[in-house]
Design an enzyme around this catalytic site. Structure first.
Site, PDB file in Angstrom:
ATOM      1  N   GLU A 175     -38.603  26.957 -44.753  1.00  0.00           N
ATOM      2  CA  GLU A 175     -37.762  26.223 -43.819  1.00  0.00           C
ATOM      3  C   GLU A 175     -36.362  25.920 -44.344  1.00  0.00           C
ATOM      4  O   GLU A 175     -35.678  25.037 -43.828  1.00  0.00           O
ATOM      5  CB  GLU A 175     -38.464  24.933 -43.396  1.00  0.00           C
ATOM      6  CG  GLU A 175     -39.729  25.209 -42.583  1.00  0.00           C
ATOM      7  CD  GLU A 175     -40.460  23.953 -42.170  1.00  0.00           C
ATOM      8  OE1 GLU A 175     -40.330  22.928 -42.876  1.00  0.00           O
ATOM      9  OE2 GLU A 175     -41.153  23.985 -41.138  1.00  0.00           O
ATOM     10  N   HIS A 414     -54.068  22.454 -30.023  1.00  0.00           N
ATOM     11  CA  HIS A 414     -53.268  22.165 -31.213  1.00  0.00           C
ATOM     12  C   HIS A 414     -54.153  21.583 -32.295  1.00  0.00           C
ATOM     13  O   HIS A 414     -54.905  20.635 -32.059  1.00  0.00           O
ATOM     14  CB  HIS A 414     -52.142  21.176 -30.888  1.00  0.00           C
ATOM     15  CG  HIS A 414     -51.266  20.901 -32.078  1.00  0.00           C
ATOM     16  ND1 HIS A 414     -51.188  19.673 -32.682  1.00  0.00           N
ATOM     17  CD2 HIS A 414     -50.448  21.726 -32.790  1.00  0.00           C
ATOM     18  CE1 HIS A 414     -50.345  19.730 -33.715  1.00  0.00           C
ATOM     19  NE2 HIS A 414     -49.896  20.971 -33.793  1.00  0.00           N
ATOM     20  N   HIS A 415     -54.068  22.175 -33.497  1.00  0.00           N
ATOM     21  CA  HIS A 415     -54.817  21.708 -34.661  1.00  0.00           C
ATOM     22  C   HIS A 415     -53.853  21.494 -35.826  1.00  0.00           C
ATOM     23  O   HIS A 415     -53.483  22.445 -36.518  1.00  0.00           O
ATOM     24  CB  HIS A 415     -55.881  22.734 -35.078  1.00  0.00           C
ATOM     25  CG  HIS A 415     -57.004  22.894 -34.114  1.00  0.00           C
ATOM     26  ND1 HIS A 415     -57.828  23.995 -34.108  1.00  0.00           N
ATOM     27  CD2 HIS A 415     -57.451  22.095 -33.109  1.00  0.00           C
ATOM     28  CE1 HIS A 415     -58.736  23.866 -33.142  1.00  0.00           C
ATOM     29  NE2 HIS A 415     -58.518  22.723 -32.524  1.00  0.00           N
ATOM     30  N   GLU A 416     -53.436  20.267 -36.039  1.00  0.00           N
ATOM     31  CA  GLU A 416     -52.663  19.938 -37.244  1.00  0.00           C
ATOM     32  C   GLU A 416     -53.642  19.569 -38.347  1.00  0.00           C
ATOM     33  O   GLU A 416     -54.464  18.668 -38.188  1.00  0.00           O
ATOM     34  CB  GLU A 416     -51.707  18.773 -36.967  1.00  0.00           C
ATOM     35  CG  GLU A 416     -50.990  18.252 -38.206  1.00  0.00           C
ATOM     36  CD  GLU A 416     -50.236  19.342 -38.971  1.00  0.00           C
ATOM     37  OE1 GLU A 416     -50.564  19.567 -40.153  1.00  0.00           O
ATOM     38  OE2 GLU A 416     -49.332  19.970 -38.378  1.00  0.00           O
ATOM     39  N   HIS A 484     -48.197  27.408 -37.788  1.00  0.00           N
ATOM     40  CA  HIS A 484     -46.995  26.752 -38.292  1.00  0.00           C
ATOM     41  C   HIS A 484     -47.240  26.318 -39.735  1.00  0.00           C
ATOM     42  O   HIS A 484     -48.364  26.066 -40.137  1.00  0.00           O
ATOM     43  CB  HIS A 484     -46.615  25.567 -37.418  1.00  0.00           C
ATOM     44  CG  HIS A 484     -45.933  25.976 -36.159  1.00  0.00           C
ATOM     45  ND1 HIS A 484     -44.751  25.425 -35.728  1.00  0.00           N
ATOM     46  CD2 HIS A 484     -46.258  26.927 -35.237  1.00  0.00           C
ATOM     47  CE1 HIS A 484     -44.379  25.996 -34.602  1.00  0.00           C
ATOM     48  NE2 HIS A 484     -45.283  26.918 -34.276  1.00  0.00           N
ATOM     49  N   GLU A 485     -46.142  26.255 -40.503  1.00  0.00           N
ATOM     50  CA  GLU A 485     -46.231  26.095 -41.969  1.00  0.00           C
ATOM     51  C   GLU A 485     -47.178  27.165 -42.516  1.00  0.00           C
ATOM     52  O   GLU A 485     -48.125  26.875 -43.233  1.00  0.00           O
ATOM     53  CB  GLU A 485     -46.695  24.689 -42.377  1.00  0.00           C
ATOM     54  CG  GLU A 485     -45.756  23.581 -41.985  1.00  0.00           C
ATOM     55  CD  GLU A 485     -45.887  23.188 -40.512  1.00  0.00           C
ATOM     56  OE1 GLU A 485     -44.851  22.953 -39.860  1.00  0.00           O
ATOM     57  OE2 GLU A 485     -47.025  23.136 -40.018  1.00  0.00           O
ATOM     58  N   GLU A 503     -44.513  30.215 -37.215  1.00  0.00           N
ATOM     59  CA  GLU A 503     -43.230  29.543 -37.417  1.00  0.00           C
ATOM     60  C   GLU A 503     -42.594  30.229 -38.624  1.00  0.00           C
ATOM     61  O   GLU A 503     -41.998  31.274 -38.489  1.00  0.00           O
ATOM     62  CB  GLU A 503     -43.468  28.052 -37.634  1.00  0.00           C
ATOM     63  CG  GLU A 503     -42.192  27.239 -37.736  1.00  0.00           C
ATOM     64  CD  GLU A 503     -42.482  25.820 -38.138  1.00  0.00           C
ATOM     65  OE1 GLU A 503     -41.816  24.919 -37.613  1.00  0.00           O
ATOM     66  OE2 GLU A 503     -43.368  25.595 -38.989  1.00  0.00           O
ATOM     67  N   GLU A 509     -36.861  22.264 -34.169  1.00  0.00           N
ATOM     68  CA  GLU A 509     -37.019  20.825 -34.366  1.00  0.00           C
ATOM     69  C   GLU A 509     -36.040  20.251 -35.389  1.00  0.00           C
ATOM     70  O   GLU A 509     -35.710  19.067 -35.350  1.00  0.00           O
ATOM     71  CB  GLU A 509     -38.459  20.489 -34.765  1.00  0.00           C
ATOM     72  CG  GLU A 509     -38.895  20.961 -36.137  1.00  0.00           C
ATOM     73  CD  GLU A 509     -39.449  22.373 -36.132  1.00  0.00           C
ATOM     74  OE1 GLU A 509     -40.111  22.753 -37.112  1.00  0.00           O
ATOM     75  OE2 GLU A 509     -39.201  23.110 -35.148  1.00  0.00           O
TER      76      GLU A 509
END
Length: 705
Positions: A175, A414-416, A484-485, A503, A509
């Site tokens: 990032e 969504h799974h964080e 993501h990440e 991502e 963001e």
């Protein structure tokens, strides 16, 4: 003069070696790229790469350091070699184009040590017209069932001080903002204390891949890897003086090594895309071609889509992911007192579903729906925080799923994980069974934070295997994964077409909350020629309220017209209209988002230079309509478009969304002009792009009367 003498010396050395050892050569089908390989007098393996008879990677070696074994770096001999040619066309189930030509010549070199223990290793070189790739194969050893790699030492000796577009070789994130400098000036360590990147880990002067370089003559090289399987991600160490890049694998502090593998096995491909001009880098399919064919069969259950969702409102402070005030760390209690700003409610989700249904958008993402968000970040021990089955009391998962189906809109789960992958793996089957039962076919995963257990990194072998387990479990339950990440894309989408997007870059963001003012206008014109070469990007475009009134220190550093252009320029089979539904109401420019495709039959890169501008045209599979997007950096410019790419004998209505005459990304970003004209193959058009601006064109086939 010193560089010339060095080159002459190396050439003389190579000629000297040639007299005593065999030089093996493989060239691409057209002959424009070639690889020469041999071993030196002391048995060191060396190779060089040429493009149109000019050396672009000079004499370079490779080798490996092991735990409990001697290194492999010399004392090798060639015991055999063979060649192979493949010329096939395979079909992308979804992608930038439907048909992909995979045409290469391959050289396999068999090597053996000349002294005990006489280990054997094979090297495979593939030469394509758009670049080269090579990989290593470790063969069985008597009495040894596995090896532990401490370092891989693959060299890439550059022939000049290229202008490079790079981010630091961070073991945890991609990032960072891109830097533009000569190779001799790359300083990754200086980025170690970058603000807003708390989980960053930059151990040495290295760059992440893809890293793209441009020579003084306009030749472009991009270094990356393909088919990253059960291995550590590769960064490239930079020697500023010799201009040599050397592979540096991401390690594990917990385990004390880079890679452990059972014998035999093959490493990922080390890749170099080679292009005479920047646009050819985007045209290249080298990375996906170096991956294995589809292993999971039919994926028609996943449909490329546009989506909206409960996400951006959290970034601009309208709502929150968490349901209640901070509470006991060990569990979520249903009597927890809500604070009233929770975004993922049944009512709010239905609002997004209604908006999607009326605007040709078929997906809704909901973040913050499940318990655990009160403790997901800022805690040292995040194991067991998230429950991927249990919704908050104000969110009825079954009801919103039913309502979405009634409206023709599918939920995106969504799974964080809060970077606690062991917790996620414990619930994977149960969570994906729930999705399968509800008919939810895609999930956005997240890994914010330092990896638990401590000492592991996002890009190390342990996490590479975790990401793969998620993908394989997804295939089992007909779930497509948008990570993501993530670990970087290396073409795995060919083998597992349920890998739909990632991502893996500094996304939209950052414009909402980064203390450095967000992404500068040059960011995406660099991304198109670097990160995008690896694979699809979930960048989440489509901000219309560019001033971000709830964020007085931030704004989007593009014009509105550029936000539209990103739907074509930055490729993904899932594209988010990320802004709030109310910000799209009564906005004529929103028509482009309603119309634009997400699944393409053909892609044509019309023009571009790294970090400056790029224009791309894509033909939609289902309709045959074309869409064009163009973006620029902080410099205004005029772009000439030749519609020669259009289909013969077809008339199109062109709806052009472009920067108004007084548009400027700083002072007047939402000023936009919309006009309609008729075009056909061979028509031309000149478009002005404001500073930080862009344009988007819908080319809709006209019906014959």
């Amino acid at each position: 003069m010193n560089k010339l003498l060095t080159l002459l010396f190396l050439a003389g050395t190579l000629l000297s070696c040639t007299e005593k050892s065999t030089v093996l050569t493989v060239s691409s089908p057209s002959g424009n790229n070639s690889i020469d390989f041999q071993v030196t007098d002391d048995g060191a393996p060396i190779y060089l790469v040429s493009h149109k008879d000019k050396v672009v990677i000079d004499t370079s070696s490779f080798g490996f350091d092991f735990k409990d074994q001697e290194s492999i770096k010399n004392h090798l001999k060639i015991t055999g070699s063979s060649t192979n040619t493949v010329n096939e066309t395979w079909e992308m189930p979804w992608g930038e184009q439907k048909d992909v030509v995979n045409h290469y010549n391959e050289l396999k070199v068999e090597l053996e040590e000349t002294q005990a223990p006489n280990r054997k290793i094979n090297v495979y070189f593939r030469a394509y017209d758009d670049g080269i790739g090579f990989r290593y194969e470790f063969l069985p050893q008597q009495g040894i069932d596995s090896i532990i790699i401490v370092d891989e030492n693959t060299e890439f000796q550059l022939t000049e001080d290229y202008t490079s577009f790079w981010i630091p070789g961070d073991w945890d994130i991609y990032e960072h903002l891109y830097n533009t400098s000569k190779v001799s000036e790359i300083d990754a360590i200086a980025k170690r204390n970058n603000a807003d990147l708390a989980q960053s880990n930059i151990p040495e002067n290295a760059v992440n891949t893809p890293v793209t370089m441009r020579s003084n003559s306009g030749l472009h090289l991009s270094f990356h890897e393909a088919n990253l399987t059960d291995y550590a991600g590769m960064t490239l160490k930079v020697d500023n003086e010799t201009l040599k890049l050397t592979s540096e694998l991401v390690g594990s502090d917990r385990l004390g090594y880079k890679v452990k593998r059972a014998l035999p096995f093959k490493t990922p491909w080390r890749t170099i895309q080679i292009a005479d001009k920047a646009t050819e880098l985007i045209d290249s399919k080298l990375i996906v071609n170096l991956n294995e064919p589809n292993k999971i069969g039919d994926v028609s259950w996943f449909k490329p889509k546009k989506y909206v969702g409960i996400w951006w409102e959290m970034h601009i402070g309208k709502s929150t992911w968490d349901y209640a005030a901070s509470q006991d760390m060990n569990s979520f209690t249903t009597d927890a007192k809500p604070h009233g700003k929770h975004g993922a409610t049944t009512e709010n989700t239905k609002h997004y579903i209604d908006f999607a249904a009326k605007n040709n958008i078929t997906g809704v993402l909901v973040e913050g729906w499940n318990t655990g968000w009160e403790h997901w970040i800022g805690f040292e021990d995040r194991e067991g925080v998230f429950d991927f089955i249990t919704p908050y009391p104000d969110y009825d998962l079954e009801e919103v799923t039913r309502y979405g189906k009634e409206k023709g809109v599918e939920l995106i789960m969504h799974h964080e994980t809060s970077a606690a992958p062991r917790t996620y793996e414990q619930q994977l089957d149960t969570a994906y069974q729930l999705m399968h039962k509800l008919g939810i076919h895609s999930v956005k995963t997240g890994y914010v934070g330092k990896i638990i257990p401590k000492g592991e990194y996002h890009h190390g072998q342990w996490m590479v295997n975790h990401y793969r387990k998620v993908v394989e479990t997804g295939a089992k339950y007909q779930v497509a994964v948008n990570a993501h990440e993530p670990i970087k894309a290396t073409g795995l989408r060919r083998t597992y077409p349920n890998v739909i997007a990632r991502e893996g870059l500094r996304g939209q963001e950052f414009n909402a909350w980064a203390s450095d003012g967000g992404n500068p206008p040059e960011h995406l014109p660099i991304v198109a020629f670097t990160r995008m070469l690896a694979g699809p990007i979930d960048f989440t475009p489509g901000v219309f309220d560019i001033a971000l009134p709830t964020k007085p220190n931030n704004q989007i550093n593009t014009t509105l017209a550029q936000q539209l252009a990103l739907y074509v320029v930055i490729y993904s089979p899932i594209q988010m209209a990320c802004d709030l539904p109310e910000n799209y109401e009564n906005q004529p420019a929103f028509q482009f988002i309603r119309d634009v495709g997400v699944d393409w039959d053909k892609t044509v890169v019309l023009n571009g230079e790294v970090g400056d501008f790029v224009t791309i045209a894509r033909k939609e599979r289902e309709t045959g309509n074309w869409f064009v997007g163009g973006i620029t950096d902080e410099n205004a410019r005029d772009i000439d478009i030749d519609f020669e790419f259009l289909d013969d004998g077809v008339d199109y209505e062109a709806i052009i969304y472009k920067d108004a005459a007084d548009a400027n990304y700083k002072e007047n970003p939402t000023a936009i002009s919309i006009e309609n004209i008729d075009v056909k193959k061979g028509s031309t058009l000149s478009v002005h792009l404001a500073e930080g601006g862009g344009f988007a064109i819908s080319l809709i086939k006209k019906t014959k009367s």
